[in-house]
Design a protein around this motif. Sequence first.
Motif, PDB file in Angstrom:
ATOM      1  N   GLU A  82     -32.232  21.546 -10.552  1.00 35.66           N
ATOM      2  CA  GLU A  82     -31.449  20.934 -11.777  1.00 35.66           C
ATOM      3  C   GLU A  82     -30.146  21.720 -11.616  1.00 35.66           C
ATOM      4  O   GLU A  82     -28.974  21.085 -12.004  1.00 35.66           O
ATOM      5  N   GLN A  83     -30.233  23.107 -11.723  1.00 30.94           N
ATOM      6  CA  GLN A  83     -28.964  23.733 -11.831  1.00 30.94           C
ATOM      7  C   GLN A  83     -27.968  23.467 -10.464  1.00 30.94           C
ATOM      8  O   GLN A  83     -26.954  23.298 -10.617  1.00 30.94           O
ATOM      9  N   ALA A  84     -28.722  23.278  -9.158  1.00 30.60           N
ATOM     10  CA  ALA A  84     -27.876  22.817  -8.016  1.00 30.60           C
ATOM     11  C   ALA A  84     -27.023  21.625  -8.116  1.00 30.60           C
ATOM     12  O   ALA A  84     -26.132  21.409  -7.663  1.00 30.60           O
ATOM     13  N   ARG A  85     -28.172  20.685  -9.039  1.00 30.14           N
ATOM     14  CA  ARG A  85     -27.459  19.265  -8.902  1.00 30.14           C
ATOM     15  C   ARG A  85     -26.335  19.289  -9.699  1.00 30.14           C
ATOM     16  O   ARG A  85     -25.349  18.614  -9.572  1.00 30.14           O
ATOM     17  N   ARG A  86     -26.339  20.013 -10.926  1.00 31.40           N
ATOM     18  CA  ARG A  86     -25.314  19.867 -12.035  1.00 31.40           C
ATOM     19  C   ARG A  86     -23.950  20.631 -11.383  1.00 31.40           C
ATOM     20  O   ARG A  86     -23.033  20.096 -11.506  1.00 31.40           O
ATOM     21  N   GLU A  87     -24.242  21.692 -10.769  1.00 35.33           N
ATOM     22  CA  GLU A  87     -23.120  22.393 -10.169  1.00 35.33           C
ATOM     23  C   GLU A  87     -22.634  21.898  -8.562  1.00 35.33           C
ATOM     24  O   GLU A  87     -21.645  22.096  -7.863  1.00 35.33           O
ATOM     25  N   ARG A  88     -23.476  20.697  -8.240  1.00 34.60           N
ATOM     26  CA  ARG A  88     -22.986  19.826  -6.983  1.00 34.60           C
ATOM     27  C   ARG A  88     -23.036  20.713  -5.720  1.00 34.60           C
ATOM     28  O   ARG A  88     -22.116  20.656  -4.983  1.00 34.60           O
ATOM     29  N   ARG A  89     -23.939  21.567  -5.720  1.00 37.27           N
ATOM     30  CA  ARG A  89     -23.906  22.684  -4.602  1.00 37.27           C
ATOM     31  C   ARG A  89     -24.116  22.003  -3.197  1.00 37.27           C
ATOM     32  O   ARG A  89     -24.611  20.730  -3.261  1.00 37.27           O
ATOM     33  N   GLU A  90     -23.795  22.850  -2.320  1.00 36.30           N
ATOM     34  CA  GLU A  90     -23.987  22.397  -1.051  1.00 36.30           C
ATOM     35  C   GLU A  90     -25.757  22.379  -0.614  1.00 36.30           C
ATOM     36  O   GLU A  90     -26.375  23.061  -1.362  1.00 36.30           O
ATOM     37  N   ARG A  91     -26.175  21.349   0.304  1.00 36.86           N
ATOM     38  CA  ARG A  91     -27.439  21.449   0.400  1.00 36.86           C
ATOM     39  C   ARG A  91     -27.972  22.827   1.080  1.00 36.86           C
ATOM     40  O   ARG A  91     -27.159  23.532   2.181  1.00 36.86           O
ATOM     41  N   PRO A  92     -28.906  23.713   0.547  1.00 33.01           N
ATOM     42  CA  PRO A  92     -29.155  24.917   1.233  1.00 33.01           C
ATOM     43  C   PRO A  92     -29.921  24.599   2.558  1.00 33.01           C
ATOM     44  O   PRO A  92     -30.327  23.621   2.837  1.00 33.01           O
ATOM     45  N   ALA A  93     -29.984  25.646   3.533  1.00 27.49           N
ATOM     46  CA  ALA A  93     -30.649  25.555   4.902  1.00 27.49           C
ATOM     47  C   ALA A  93     -31.913  24.922   4.732  1.00 27.49           C
ATOM     48  O   ALA A  93     -32.307  24.004   5.520  1.00 27.49           O
ATOM     49  N   ASP A  94     -32.733  25.381   3.899  1.00 23.53           N
ATOM     50  CA  ASP A  94     -34.177  24.941   3.759  1.00 23.53           C
ATOM     51  C   ASP A  94     -34.649  23.989   2.853  1.00 23.53           C
ATOM     52  O   ASP A  94     -35.698  23.851   2.487  1.00 23.53           O
ATOM     53  N   ARG A  95     -33.460  23.133   2.427  1.00 23.35           N
ATOM     54  CA  ARG A  95     -33.769  22.190   1.447  1.00 23.35           C
ATOM     55  C   ARG A  95     -33.342  20.820   2.057  1.00 23.35           C
ATOM     56  O   ARG A  95     -32.840  20.582   3.141  1.00 23.35           O
ATOM     57  N   GLY A  96     -33.953  19.743   1.410  1.00 24.83           N
ATOM     58  CA  GLY A  96     -33.590  18.376   2.032  1.00 24.83           C
ATOM     59  C   GLY A  96     -34.349  17.891   3.242  1.00 24.83           C
ATOM     60  O   GLY A  96     -34.446  16.790   3.524  1.00 24.83           O
ATOM     61  N   PHE A  97     -35.368  18.636   3.445  1.00 22.73           N
ATOM     62  CA  PHE A  97     -36.599  18.361   4.494  1.00 22.73           C
ATOM     63  C   PHE A  97     -37.862  18.913   3.797  1.00 22.73           C
ATOM     64  O   PHE A  97     -37.987  19.753   3.005  1.00 22.73           O
ATOM     65  N   LEU A  98     -38.835  18.550   4.805  1.00 20.24           N
ATOM     66  CA  LEU A  98     -40.305  19.010   4.413  1.00 20.24           C
ATOM     67  C   LEU A  98     -40.432  20.251   4.879  1.00 20.24           C
ATOM     68  O   LEU A  98     -41.275  20.600   5.751  1.00 20.24           O
ATOM     69  N   THR A  99     -40.120  21.129   4.025  1.00 21.16           N
ATOM     70  CA  THR A  99     -39.988  22.550   4.229  1.00 21.16           C
ATOM     71  C   THR A  99     -40.848  23.328   3.150  1.00 21.16           C
ATOM     72  O   THR A  99     -40.922  24.604   3.091  1.00 21.16           O
ATOM     73  N   GLY A 100     -41.744  22.602   2.570  1.00 21.37           N
ATOM     74  CA  GLY A 100     -42.469  23.134   1.274  1.00 21.37           C
ATOM     75  C   GLY A 100     -43.547  24.131   1.668  1.00 21.37           C
ATOM     76  O   GLY A 100     -44.240  24.694   0.684  1.00 21.37           O
ATOM     77  N   CYS A 101     -43.982  23.866   2.858  1.00 21.64           N
ATOM     78  CA  CYS A 101     -45.170  24.842   3.311  1.00 21.64           C
ATOM     79  C   CYS A 101     -44.921  25.501   4.815  1.00 21.64           C
ATOM     80  O   CYS A 101     -44.645  24.754   5.719  1.00 21.64           O
ATOM     81  N   SER A 102     -44.792  26.916   4.624  1.00 19.84           N
ATOM     82  CA  SER A 102     -44.843  27.468   5.777  1.00 19.84           C
ATOM     83  C   SER A 102     -46.014  27.982   6.461  1.00 19.84           C
ATOM     84  O   SER A 102     -46.306  28.960   7.476  1.00 19.84           O
ATOM     85  N   GLY A 103     -47.001  27.792   5.942  1.00 20.27           N
ATOM     86  CA  GLY A 103     -48.502  28.245   6.263  1.00 20.27           C
ATOM     87  C   GLY A 103     -48.657  27.783   7.810  1.00 20.27           C
ATOM     88  O   GLY A 103     -49.280  28.985   8.562  1.00 20.27           O
ATOM     89  N   PRO A 104     -48.596  26.674   8.426  1.00 21.08           N
ATOM     90  CA  PRO A 104     -48.844  26.621   9.826  1.00 21.08           C
ATOM     91  C   PRO A 104     -48.094  27.558  10.734  1.00 21.08           C
ATOM     92  O   PRO A 104     -48.382  27.584  11.857  1.00 21.08           O
ATOM     93  N   MET A 105     -47.095  28.298  10.181  1.00 21.43           N
ATOM     94  CA  MET A 105     -46.250  28.979  11.071  1.00 21.43           C
ATOM     95  C   MET A 105     -46.938  30.507  11.210  1.00 21.43           C
ATOM     96  O   MET A 105     -46.816  31.241  12.162  1.00 21.43           O
ATOM     97  N   GLN A 106     -48.149  30.730  10.155  1.00 22.29           N
ATOM     98  CA  GLN A 106     -48.623  32.095  10.262  1.00 22.29           C
ATOM     99  C   GLN A 106     -49.993  31.983   9.830  1.00 22.29           C
ATOM    100  O   GLN A 106     -50.636  33.251   9.752  1.00 22.29           O
ATOM    101  N   THR A 107     -50.464  30.877   9.322  1.00 21.95           N
ATOM    102  CA  THR A 107     -51.942  31.046   8.994  1.00 21.95           C
ATOM    103  C   THR A 107     -52.640  29.905   9.321  1.00 21.95           C
ATOM    104  O   THR A 107     -52.228  28.766   9.559  1.00 21.95           O
ATOM    105  N   ILE A 108     -54.078  30.205   9.655  1.00 22.70           N
ATOM    106  CA  ILE A 108     -55.096  29.073   9.817  1.00 22.70           C
ATOM    107  C   ILE A 108     -56.242  29.329   9.214  1.00 22.70           C
ATOM    108  O   ILE A 108     -56.565  30.418   8.668  1.00 22.70           O
TER     109      ILE A 108
END
Lengths: 101, 369
Positions: free
Chosen positions: B239-265
């Motif tokens: 919400e803060q980012a939206r209000r300030e009209r920030r640029e998209r962070p590198a790890d946002r705007g994509f399905l980046t919510g889970c890094s489990g498959p990179m290190q866990t099974i």
Amino acid sequence: MNGGSTMSGSREKCVIVNPLIVLREEFDDGALLFDPETGATYGINPIGVLVWKHLDGCRTVDELAGIVCASFDAVPAAAADHIRDFLKTAVALGLAGFAGA
Amino acid sequence: MPVMKTPRNVFLEITNACNLRCAYCSHFSGPGDVQADLPLETWRRFIAELGRLSVMNVILSGGEPFCRPDLREIVLAIAAARMRFSILSNGTLIDDAIAAFLAGTGRCDQVQVSIDGAIDTTHDAFRGEGNFRKAICGIRALQDHAVAVAVRVTIHRRNVHELEAIARFLLEELGLPSFSTNSAAPMGLCRKNAAQTQLTVAERTLAMETLLALASRYQGRIDATAGPLADAQLWLEMEQARRERRERPADRGFLTGCSGPMQTIAVRADGVIVPCSQLPHLILGRITEDDLGEIWRQHPELQALRGRFQISLAEFPFCRDCPYISYCTGNCPAIAYNLTGRTDHPSPDACLRRFLARGGRLPEVARRQ
């Protein structure tokens, strides 16, 4: 203890890995040394990995530096000193020890 | 995001047995709810393989791991293979002897015990009568032997009004250094008991407000990677980012919510290898037949989960015209799967726009306005 004198002296003792320590090569450009007794991890670069794999208790620092020079380009002249520092740290952390100790 | 050459962490569901049937358990009634456990020798062989792959951490779960009579042998095999371990438990079967054993291994990172109330009636409402007292005895046994205890509070409709009392009980009375929270999620038995267990929008708003205040009061001693506290922290940032009209962070705007498959099974109780205990339907292989290292490096299902990071939220009609799209991660693929039938989809449960449209409120932002 067998071998020569201290690591920093003219006749250096050879270093051997602590067999409990796990070398975990996570990515192409680096690895971790993992101590399962404490959970501590230490990051090392590819040269550190190469050195680690040759810490069999039989190789001197100069021999290890030779292995590094044969495997990597543009190795600095101070490579042996860097390896000596690396081994000193590894021994201090309990990751490695002196052969025959 | 780079993928490790071998998994760093492996979840082992060493048994399907459990002495409880908690109303919101994510395990039972799902594909991981299998009939037969594997024999000790099979686990030993697999644990040795994990050691050869330089796995660092094994997380023992189930079912209830302490139901397994040969748990000690499994733990000793982990220690022999130069790894550390944690245990996820309901705490009710932990006694002084097993706590002493765990401490004696020197390899136990923590035992996570589920505590859902400050008093027995709240905790036992969905876990069964008498189990609060037993779980607390288990925690005290662990504390007596200096085994780290990580309490997890699952927030549901019966305890959402007691969060202050729960925090006080865990941090002040029991003297835990910290605890974590999540909430009853739409998986396993919780799907059958959703009306009784899952938070309404109003209750979720209340939980977020209360947990944010408690997290501030107790200064870092309450955390979360899922559930109302995690949602509140992420959503406030969005919400803060939206209000300030920030640029998209590198790890946002994509399905980046889970890094489990990179290190866990994970492995189910029947030896089936799955990407995550919360995705037990995604069969990658079997520990009795397949090479874990090969599965880790090459299995198409794992590659697809890792490929989520390349999927833009802009591709989904669900996200169209969302003002938060540049700051969102799509969150948990397992919840997404349970709600949409797809892992390659944002989780509707974690959608801020949907939450607000249904009457939800962001606590701190609401106060600032």
